[in-house]
Design a protein around this motif. Structure first.
Motif, PDB file in Angstrom:
ATOM      1  N   ASN A 143       1.858  -2.491   5.558  1.00 24.15           N
ATOM      2  CA  ASN A 143       0.627  -3.288   5.682  1.00 24.15           C
ATOM      3  C   ASN A 143      -0.533  -2.731   4.850  1.00 24.15           C
ATOM      4  OD1 ASN A 143       1.790  -5.197   7.439  1.00 24.15           O
ATOM      5  ND2 ASN A 143       1.328  -3.930   9.238  1.00 24.15           N
ATOM      6  N   PHE A 144      -0.205  -1.862   3.901  1.00 24.68           N
ATOM      7  CA  PHE A 144      -1.173  -1.390   2.908  1.00 24.68           C
ATOM      8  C   PHE A 144      -0.569  -1.622   1.526  1.00 24.68           C
ATOM      9  CE2 PHE A 144      -2.757   0.637   6.633  1.00 24.68           C
ATOM     10  CZ  PHE A 144      -4.118   0.858   6.413  1.00 24.68           C
ATOM     11  N   VAL A 145      -1.399  -1.955   0.550  1.00 23.66           N
ATOM     12  CA  VAL A 145      -0.915  -2.246  -0.795  1.00 23.66           C
ATOM     13  C   VAL A 145      -1.725  -1.451  -1.824  1.00 23.66           C
ATOM     14  CG1 VAL A 145      -0.001  -4.540  -0.293  1.00 23.66           C
ATOM     15  CG2 VAL A 145      -2.420  -4.273  -0.845  1.00 23.66           C
ATOM     16  N   PRO A 146      -1.080  -1.057  -2.929  1.00 25.62           N
ATOM     17  CA  PRO A 146      -1.800  -0.296  -3.949  1.00 25.62           C
ATOM     18  C   PRO A 146      -2.744  -1.186  -4.761  1.00 25.62           C
ATOM     19  CG  PRO A 146       0.453  -0.724  -4.661  1.00 25.62           C
ATOM     20  CD  PRO A 146       0.350  -1.225  -3.255  1.00 25.62           C
ATOM     21  N   TYR A 147      -3.933  -0.661  -5.037  1.00 27.37           N
ATOM     22  CA  TYR A 147      -4.898  -1.388  -5.865  1.00 27.37           C
ATOM     23  C   TYR A 147      -5.843  -0.371  -6.497  1.00 27.37           C
ATOM     24  CZ  TYR A 147      -8.594  -4.636  -7.307  1.00 27.37           C
ATOM     25  OH  TYR A 147      -9.534  -5.350  -8.038  1.00 27.37           O
ATOM     26  N   GLU A 148      -5.765  -0.265  -7.804  1.00 29.37           N
ATOM     27  CA  GLU A 148      -6.611   0.654  -8.571  1.00 29.37           C
ATOM     28  C   GLU A 148      -6.553   2.077  -8.015  1.00 29.37           C
ATOM     29  OE1 GLU A 148     -10.525  -1.021  -8.759  1.00 29.37           O
ATOM     30  OE2 GLU A 148      -9.920  -2.619 -10.163  1.00 29.37           O
ATOM     31  N   GLY A 149      -5.338   2.518  -7.673  1.00 29.79           N
ATOM     32  CA  GLY A 149      -5.132   3.893  -7.234  1.00 29.79           C
ATOM     33  C   GLY A 149      -5.350   4.148  -5.769  1.00 29.79           C
ATOM     34  N   ASP A 150      -5.722   3.135  -5.002  1.00 29.81           N
ATOM     35  CA  ASP A 150      -5.950   3.292  -3.566  1.00 29.81           C
ATOM     36  C   ASP A 150      -5.009   2.391  -2.772  1.00 29.81           C
ATOM     37  OD1 ASP A 150      -8.164   5.103  -3.802  1.00 29.81           O
ATOM     38  OD2 ASP A 150      -9.423   3.381  -4.369  1.00 29.81           O
ATOM     39  N   CYS A 151      -4.779   2.763  -1.508  1.00 30.13           N
ATOM     40  CA  CYS A 151      -4.009   1.923  -0.601  1.00 30.13           C
ATOM     41  C   CYS A 151      -4.985   1.096   0.227  1.00 30.13           C
ATOM     42  CB  CYS A 151      -3.148   2.788   0.324  1.00 30.13           C
ATOM     43  SG  CYS A 151      -1.781   3.631  -0.508  1.00 30.13           S
ATOM     44  N   LEU A 152      -4.971  -0.222   0.032  1.00 29.44           N
ATOM     45  CA  LEU A 152      -5.890  -1.109   0.744  1.00 29.44           C
ATOM     46  C   LEU A 152      -5.173  -1.815   1.891  1.00 29.44           C
ATOM     47  CD1 LEU A 152      -7.912  -2.758  -2.173  1.00 29.44           C
ATOM     48  CD2 LEU A 152      -8.331  -0.601  -0.959  1.00 29.44           C
ATOM     49  N   SER A 153      -5.893  -1.989   2.978  1.00 33.41           N
ATOM     50  CA  SER A 153      -5.350  -2.625   4.175  1.00 33.41           C
ATOM     51  C   SER A 153      -5.211  -4.135   3.963  1.00 33.41           C
ATOM     52  CB  SER A 153      -6.269  -2.331   5.367  1.00 33.41           C
ATOM     53  OG  SER A 153      -5.744  -2.858   6.550  1.00 33.41           O
ATOM     54  N   LEU A 154      -4.019  -4.647   4.199  1.00 35.14           N
ATOM     55  CA  LEU A 154      -3.714  -6.050   3.907  1.00 35.14           C
ATOM     56  C   LEU A 154      -4.042  -6.947   5.106  1.00 35.14           C
ATOM     57  CD1 LEU A 154      -2.426  -7.501   1.440  1.00 35.14           C
ATOM     58  CD2 LEU A 154      -0.250  -7.378   2.662  1.00 35.14           C
ATOM     59  N   LEU A 155      -4.666  -8.080   4.813  1.00 28.36           N
ATOM     60  CA  LEU A 155      -4.953  -9.074   5.846  1.00 28.36           C
ATOM     61  C   LEU A 155      -3.882 -10.161   5.842  1.00 28.36           C
ATOM     62  CD1 LEU A 155      -8.806  -9.569   5.336  1.00 28.36           C
ATOM     63  CD2 LEU A 155      -7.681  -8.242   7.130  1.00 28.36           C
TER      64      LEU A 155
END
Length: 325
Positions: A143-155
């Motif tokens: 439930n987290f995805v990579p974006y610009e080097g960070d793991c972002l919480s997915l809605l």
């Protein structure tokens, strides 16, 4: 009277065998056997050649100087990459920003970015709390995805552009998933419909991710819906930053460079949570007045001996029966 020799052997075994008496000979490459004269790595073991009598016999290697000199924590000189000699102790340790591998034969980078190779979760989590080491690569947890080097919480909200995501505070549309995701330092709520901020230690929470934003990967949202540390971690307060983090508990046998590395600190150096261990040969070991129990805890020697001896009592009680057969 027949029990006396048996009891003597039991006490001898309990009090004379220690990890320090064992020489590490396991290996992966020939380079790890360089500390031994003529050493080669054969069948995952350092093997040397003994010359004499017209033949060359393969035997277990013997150290040139002191035992365990082919692993991190052994005596200098240091031949492993990214290892350095501590002048004060004359022992080999991993350099700053490196940590030892599980077999203590390599120094690994402490911080590993997403999609780079790793061996343990803490390497990935040093860069991003919501990353993990899977299939030997740092990837974002579920439930987290990579974006610009960070793991972002997915809605759980589909999108084609930011228009839909803007209806949810601090969310952006990720093209690779066509889903909205929370901005850095925010996480999804329980049903993944909105973004919520992280909370501090003992504060109310709805999910563990909310605690991990501020307290780190070792925190959890407990059954009382409050942020706490997992059983393998303890709450460490940093008065300078006015914040609390969940620090990994120091286990017996943990890697160390100084005795201070074996102590669990809370409110600064003045509050010691565990002072039963000291750093010896690069490992946290029990102090002289304590003894290891179950290869995990340091307990008072008398208590440890009594507990271990109780394991032998059932055997000792039936020994006379077998001794007369």
């Amino acid at each position: 009277m027949r029990l006396l020799p048996i009891l003597s052997f039991v006490f001898y075994a309990l009090n004379t065998i220690s990890a320090e008496d064992l020489l590490e000979l396991s290996c992966l490459t020939d380079e790890q056997c360089m500390q031994f004269e003529g050493g080669k790595c054969l069948d995952s073991r350092c093997i040397c050649t003994a010359r004499g009598g017209g033949s060359e016999e393969r035997v277990d290697c013997q150290p040139k100087d002191e035992k365990r000199n082919n692993i991190i924590g052994g005596p200098c000189p240091c031949t492993l990459p990214h290892a350095e000699c501590d002048v004060q102790t004359q022992q080999c340790f991993c350099a700053v920003e490196y940590l030892p591998s599980d077999d203590r034969r390599r120094c690994l980078p402490v911080k590993v970015p997403l999609d780079d190779s790793c061996e343990m979760a803490r390497q990935c989590q040093s860069m991003d709390t919501f990353a993990n080491c899977q299939t030997k690569r740092c990837i974002c947890q579920e439930n987290f995805v990579p974006y610009e080097g960070d793991c972002l919480s997915l809605l759980d909200l589909s999108c084609s552009d930011n228009t839909i995501c803007e209806t949810v505070d601090a969310a952006i549309c990720l093209p690779q998933t066509a889903k909205c995701a929370c901005a850095k330092d925010l996480v999804a709520n329980q049903n993944r419909s909105a973004c919520i901020p992280g909370v501090d230690y003992a504060a109310n929470c709805t999910n563990s991710a909310q605690c991990q934003v501020q307290l780190g990967a070792g925190s959890t949202c407990d059954k009382d819906n409050r942020c706490s540390c997992s059983p393998t971690h303890y709450a460490k307060r940093d008065e300078t930053l006015n914040s609390t983090v969940c620090e990994l508990r120091v286990p017996y046998g943990a890697y160390c460079r100084r005795t201070a590395d074996c102590l669990q600190m809370s409110d600064g150096e003045d509050k010691v949570l565990n002072s039963r261990m000291e750093c010896k040969w690069g490992e946290c070991q029990c102090r002289a007045e304590f003894q290891v129990m179950n290869n995990e805890y340091c307990v008072v020697k008398d208590a440890a001996t009594a507990n271990q001896l109780s394991l032998f009592l059932p055997i000792l009680s039936i020994w006379p029966i077998y001794s007369v057969i």
